[in-house]
Motif scaffolding. Structure first.
Motif, PDB file in Angstrom:
ATOM      1  N   MET A   1       0.816  -1.216   0.000  1.00  0.00           N
ATOM      2  CA  MET A   1       0.000   0.000   0.000  1.00  0.00           C
ATOM      3  C   MET A   1       0.843   1.257   0.000  1.00  0.00           C
ATOM      4  O   MET A   1       0.419   2.277  -0.534  1.00  0.00           O
ATOM      5  CB  MET A   1      -0.889  -0.004   1.236  1.00  0.00           C
ATOM      6  CG  MET A   1      -2.333   0.139   0.865  1.00  0.00           C
ATOM      7  SD  MET A   1      -3.352  -0.042   2.296  1.00  0.00           S
ATOM      8  CE  MET A   1      -4.869   0.628   1.624  1.00  0.00           C
ATOM      9  N   ILE A   2       2.038   1.186   0.587  1.00  0.00           N
ATOM     10  CA  ILE A   2       2.884   2.379   0.656  1.00  0.00           C
ATOM     11  C   ILE A   2       3.206   2.886  -0.746  1.00  0.00           C
ATOM     12  O   ILE A   2       3.462   4.072  -0.937  1.00  0.00           O
ATOM     13  CB  ILE A   2       4.184   2.077   1.427  1.00  0.00           C
ATOM     14  CG1 ILE A   2       4.954   3.364   1.708  1.00  0.00           C
ATOM     15  CG2 ILE A   2       5.089   1.117   0.669  1.00  0.00           C
ATOM     16  CD1 ILE A   2       4.310   4.257   2.694  1.00  0.00           C
ATOM     17  N   ILE A   3       3.159   1.992  -1.736  1.00  0.00           N
ATOM     18  CA  ILE A   3       3.497   2.418  -3.097  1.00  0.00           C
ATOM     19  C   ILE A   3       2.482   3.400  -3.632  1.00  0.00           C
ATOM     20  O   ILE A   3       2.800   4.217  -4.486  1.00  0.00           O
ATOM     21  CB  ILE A   3       3.581   1.220  -4.060  1.00  0.00           C
ATOM     22  CG1 ILE A   3       2.212   0.557  -4.209  1.00  0.00           C
ATOM     23  CG2 ILE A   3       4.608   0.243  -3.591  1.00  0.00           C
ATOM     24  CD1 ILE A   3       2.194  -0.570  -5.197  1.00  0.00           C
ATOM     25  N   VAL A   4       1.237   3.329  -3.166  1.00  0.00           N
ATOM     26  CA  VAL A   4       0.188   4.166  -3.759  1.00  0.00           C
ATOM     27  C   VAL A   4       0.454   5.642  -3.498  1.00  0.00           C
ATOM     28  O   VAL A   4       0.568   6.420  -4.452  1.00  0.00           O
ATOM     29  CB  VAL A   4      -1.194   3.714  -3.263  1.00  0.00           C
ATOM     30  CG1 VAL A   4      -2.260   4.647  -3.793  1.00  0.00           C
ATOM     31  CG2 VAL A   4      -1.465   2.289  -3.712  1.00  0.00           C
ATOM     32  N   PRO A   5       0.603   6.080  -2.222  1.00  0.00           N
ATOM     33  CA  PRO A   5       0.853   7.516  -2.039  1.00  0.00           C
ATOM     34  C   PRO A   5       2.176   7.952  -2.638  1.00  0.00           C
ATOM     35  O   PRO A   5       2.298   9.056  -3.140  1.00  0.00           O
ATOM     36  CB  PRO A   5       0.845   7.687  -0.527  1.00  0.00           C
ATOM     37  CG  PRO A   5       1.145   6.347   0.002  1.00  0.00           C
ATOM     38  CD  PRO A   5       0.548   5.373  -0.953  1.00  0.00           C
ATOM     39  N   THR A   6       3.176   7.048  -2.610  1.00  0.00           N
ATOM     40  CA  THR A   6       4.458   7.395  -3.211  1.00  0.00           C
ATOM     41  C   THR A   6       4.282   7.727  -4.682  1.00  0.00           C
ATOM     42  O   THR A   6       4.759   8.755  -5.163  1.00  0.00           O
ATOM     43  CB  THR A   6       5.441   6.221  -3.063  1.00  0.00           C
ATOM     44  OG1 THR A   6       5.410   5.785  -1.718  1.00  0.00           O
ATOM     45  CG2 THR A   6       6.830   6.631  -3.432  1.00  0.00           C
ATOM     46  N   GLY A   7       3.578   6.853  -5.390  1.00  0.00           N
ATOM     47  CA  GLY A   7       3.320   7.083  -6.806  1.00  0.00           C
ATOM     48  C   GLY A   7       2.571   8.376  -7.031  1.00  0.00           C
ATOM     49  O   GLY A   7       2.912   9.158  -7.922  1.00  0.00           O
ATOM     50  N   ILE A   8       1.558   8.630  -6.195  1.00  0.00           N
ATOM     51  CA  ILE A   8       0.752   9.837  -6.360  1.00  0.00           C
ATOM     52  C   ILE A   8       1.616  11.083  -6.219  1.00  0.00           C
ATOM     53  O   ILE A   8       1.615  11.956  -7.093  1.00  0.00           O
ATOM     54  CB  ILE A   8      -0.378   9.872  -5.294  1.00  0.00           C
ATOM     55  CG1 ILE A   8      -1.359   8.752  -5.554  1.00  0.00           C
ATOM     56  CG2 ILE A   8      -1.087  11.218  -5.328  1.00  0.00           C
ATOM     57  CD1 ILE A   8      -2.296   8.523  -4.383  1.00  0.00           C
ATOM     58  N   VAL A   9       2.379  11.141  -5.116  1.00  0.00           N
ATOM     59  CA  VAL A   9       3.169  12.352  -4.864  1.00  0.00           C
ATOM     60  C   VAL A   9       4.265  12.499  -5.909  1.00  0.00           C
ATOM     61  O   VAL A   9       4.541  13.607  -6.378  1.00  0.00           O
ATOM     62  CB  VAL A   9       3.736  12.343  -3.430  1.00  0.00           C
ATOM     63  CG1 VAL A   9       4.702  13.493  -3.240  1.00  0.00           C
ATOM     64  CG2 VAL A   9       2.603  12.463  -2.440  1.00  0.00           C
ATOM     65  N   SER A  10       4.894  11.364  -6.301  1.00  0.00           N
ATOM     66  CA  SER A  10       5.911  11.436  -7.350  1.00  0.00           C
ATOM     67  C   SER A  10       5.328  12.052  -8.611  1.00  0.00           C
ATOM     68  O   SER A  10       5.908  12.959  -9.209  1.00  0.00           O
ATOM     69  CB  SER A  10       6.449  10.042  -7.678  1.00  0.00           C
ATOM     70  OG  SER A  10       7.216   9.552  -6.623  1.00  0.00           O
ATOM     71  N   ALA A  11       4.148  11.541  -9.009  1.00  0.00           N
ATOM     72  CA  ALA A  11       3.511  12.033 -10.226  1.00  0.00           C
ATOM     73  C   ALA A  11       3.183  13.517 -10.080  1.00  0.00           C
ATOM     74  O   ALA A  11       3.407  14.312 -10.999  1.00  0.00           O
ATOM     75  CB  ALA A  11       2.254  11.229 -10.533  1.00  0.00           C
TER      76      ALA A  11
END
Lengths: 291, 291, 291, 291
Positions: free
Chosen positions: C244-254
């Motif tokens: 699940m940690i990947i989801v916010p990481t991806g969002i903020v990166s994008a």
């Protein structure tokens, strides 16, 4: 006439082998997909059997069922292995490939244990060997690798970032050795309030184990610093480890993003046959020819 | 005349249902937003009631208040469920949709427990069933899903990356099975310095539980390796798990970045045929022509 | 003549205030930078004093030194607070701004404790209040926020991704409530092999605490599942939390990547004054005018 | 005649030094690569010797072997250090550079311990000093830094993001101080059910240690909250720490992506003046002109 028969027979053989090749080695046809799904189920079930066998309660309740299931899956995978050798275009190449060795290792342990050598007096040493061989069967799970055809893009991204990943791992290694040595110096040989020695930092390897547990943010807590200085150093290391994870993430993200951008290029230059053009290119970037 | 009345009555009915449809199922109008906020508060409060009931101290102090609050929220959600069925354009489709089943499950447990069947002699088994049904009410929190309309972009990114995520999870599974088996072999059947057996690696499933706890960097510490070889293997696995998290992160980042880029480009300039315009562009950014 | 003096006096006053405004509120001039560095050191030292005071060994050894240092920093920050009010262009606005309240809270606790009210008989309750007020001084660290001017881009990225982050946190909340309830049902009321109850899953809030500890991969180990079913559910939850940690990481990166891309556009269309053009645009994408 | 000899001798000397310079300081030639690999192996082996020496069982079994290996590596690194000084174009600059100091520190401890000063009566204090100096040899691992030439791009990305990373670390520091103080207030001075004090939140520094352990998701479990309020605050902090990791990840990803994009574009097409060519392009991808 006989010549024709031979030819048609040959053709039959070849087409029979080719048809099976498509089913076993490829996943594009419906039959190939069905084969893959059945193989996947067989692998998972056979691993489940190995797992169940390791649980004492289950092993004692269904001893015969587990042995039978074991032999069923071993014979099934033996058939599959034989078919793969027969159908493969270059059998020797398959046998010595990664997949070939995995397929062989998936069936070997059961046969080895059935050898008369292991039947005799069961000394403790022999039992340990048998146990080790038996657990080797769990490596059957590697057969799943047949299905991981999707992993190619991933593997390429990781491969093209290998130099940076090596740098990252070297940095982790350096940090672990340094902090491990420092913690051995600070915390080694301590005693608790009742005069008993506190273990966990008695040697550099033990301290390094603690450093890895801490830096990867696993944090078992079986070993933890007790002095103020040790705690301060541990806190610094945790923040370092917490921050360090960002480095490989950033690297792989950038590689994948780059691969994604590069992945849009499918054209081949008609003049110099070079690949790897950007999707907005109208001329070959190597020879200048029109695309 | 009567025909007209009927029609106007029909219109009234339809408009009444449509007006409620907008309020209940949509969130664009002020009334719809207010409904959503009130429903959100009701869901959170009702879940809070279920939580409080599970705490013995609170349950014993306010037994009546909790029961009343429970019935209040059940009746409220029953009204909401009835309204949704009445207003929905295709009631059957709503009832059997994910949201419909969640809405039903949110009210059912309270009614079931109130049945005469559960009133009689309270055997231990019956109490366990009642307890399970009661806790089902906590699943009411799923009603929040009504509000997660923002999740669409996220869900699409995850969905389009599903093949890669499957590859990632398979790799994790393979690593867990292999390391679990190896640790069972290395650490299984050990005894501590006082001759008592050390549990935690007694079977492959238990070792796999440890492997998952370690690889996800959770690290409870209830089970941890005690031999040098086991610790070395554990250290390798931690670094693997620490590095592995980067793979799905990179994948989803790339997918989301790609989705973001795709969202911007749809039009082609009719004059210079250039692509890659932003979605809010009205003129071509290369030649200035109208889009 | 007198008028001129008044004006020049007024000018002097204003310029004096403006000069101090630049020093205190801005960080562009050398004097402003020096002020910021000195303030930073004072904040860190004053927080260090509060920390030292909480350590019994240090408090008993240097009781007077700590009290004096405390008063020194309080008077220093009082001067700074007074200067800020005097220099600020809109004093009331500063006083009721976030920074103004933080600056007031940084000096208030020391004065409150010095009041005659707290001098009298020291009952246990009064001591607890004094202790709480004393620790409030640690919130002085918030004064550091004055220096975080670099955080703007970051704050914008997080702000523009707030809807997605809310969705993410809601999903975490839903998972925690569901898994917490399930674990309360599975593990609640267990006893260990000696017949003593195992605490940790006695109520839903306690189970939710465990679920959060597990899902965020913190993993204290003070509470951990003991049944096979509980361990299996825990393992699933760990993998969920790990993924699940990947989801916010991806969002903020994008979001950040998008912000970075947008950040490259500095031109304003000379015809329609629109901003936000791509760096490779030669024509305004809104009106078609040449850039 | 003698002049010519001198010149050729001089040339010989220079070429001899230059040849060695290439081997020792550069890694482009085959000899240079071989030197790097041998040095890498020597560093790893020498660190392994230091590690083995810290393990009591190994130290007692092979005391002479370890001392000899130690001296072998020390003399080897002394030769390397001397060669580096001789070959370096600016010896003084090398000696006082980071690498020069590391290379000196790698050989110094062994010589210091061999001094007559440390030979005499072995008091406890002296032994502690000797132990500390001995462990300094583990810092030899820093010599690996010679090989991390790949780290440049990484270091630049981190360097260009230093302001944002400072903001991130300041935010972590603020959160740790605030939560540490609050937990000291909530949990400090508690007693367990048997009336014994629970340590771990006795002072702000100890609470901050706990806050760092929790926020970085390490979670040893040696200190954990016991009150309901403390657990609630801890849960909030875990979610904050779980979410916070996304911020630096996003920053570095964006920086690396930006760096990657920058790294590709340097040339301008001399014919159509277009930019944005790949670094391996020899022809403009828009007009086909030579770059």
């Amino acid at each position: 006439m006989s010549k024709l028969t031979t030819v048609s027979h040959k053709d039959d053989t070849r087409s029979w082998r080719e048809r099976w090749y498509e089913i076993i080695f490829e996943a594009d046809t419906p039959a190939g997909k069905l084969f893959d799904v059945l193989l996947l189920i067989a692998i998972l079930l056979s691993v489940l059997v190995v797992m169940c066998e390791s649980v004492e309660a289950i092993r004692e309740e269904y001893p015969k069922l587990l042995v039978r299931a074991e032999w069923f899956f071993t014979l099934l995978f033996t058939c599959e292995y034989a078919m793969r050798i027969v159908c493969a275009r270059r059998p020797m190449r398959y046998i010595f490939s990664f997949y070939g060795i995995v397929d062989l290792l998936a069936i070997l342990p059961t046969y080895i244990i059935a050898l008369p050598f292991f039947e005799g007096g069961r000394s403790a040493q022999r039992l340990a060997v048998i146990r080790a061989i038996r657990l080797l069967r769990a490596f059957r799970i590697f057969k799943l690798a047949h299905m991981l055809s999707e992993a190619t893009a991933l593997r390429q991204a990781i491969w093209s970032a290998r130099a940076k990943i090596a740098v990252f791992l070297s940095s982790v290694l350096i940090a672990v050795v340094i902090v491990g040595s420092a913690m051995h110096l600070i915390e080694g040989g301590r005693e608790n309030s009742e005069g008993q020695p506190i273990h966990g930092f008695d040697s550099i390897p033990e301290s390094m184990y603690w450093a890895i547990v801490t830096m990867t943010t696993v944090g078992y807590g079986d070993v933890s610093p007790t002095t103020a200085l040790g705690k301060a150093l541990a806190a610094c290391m945790m923040i370092l480890g917490y921050c360090m994870i960002i480095v490989p993430t950033g690297i792989v993200s950038a590689e994948l993003a780059h691969a994604g951008r590069k992945g849009l290029t499918t054209q081949v230059c008609p003049e110099c046959m070079a690949e790897g053009h950007d999707s907005d290119a109208t001329h070959c970037k190597y020879c200048g020819g029109k695309l």
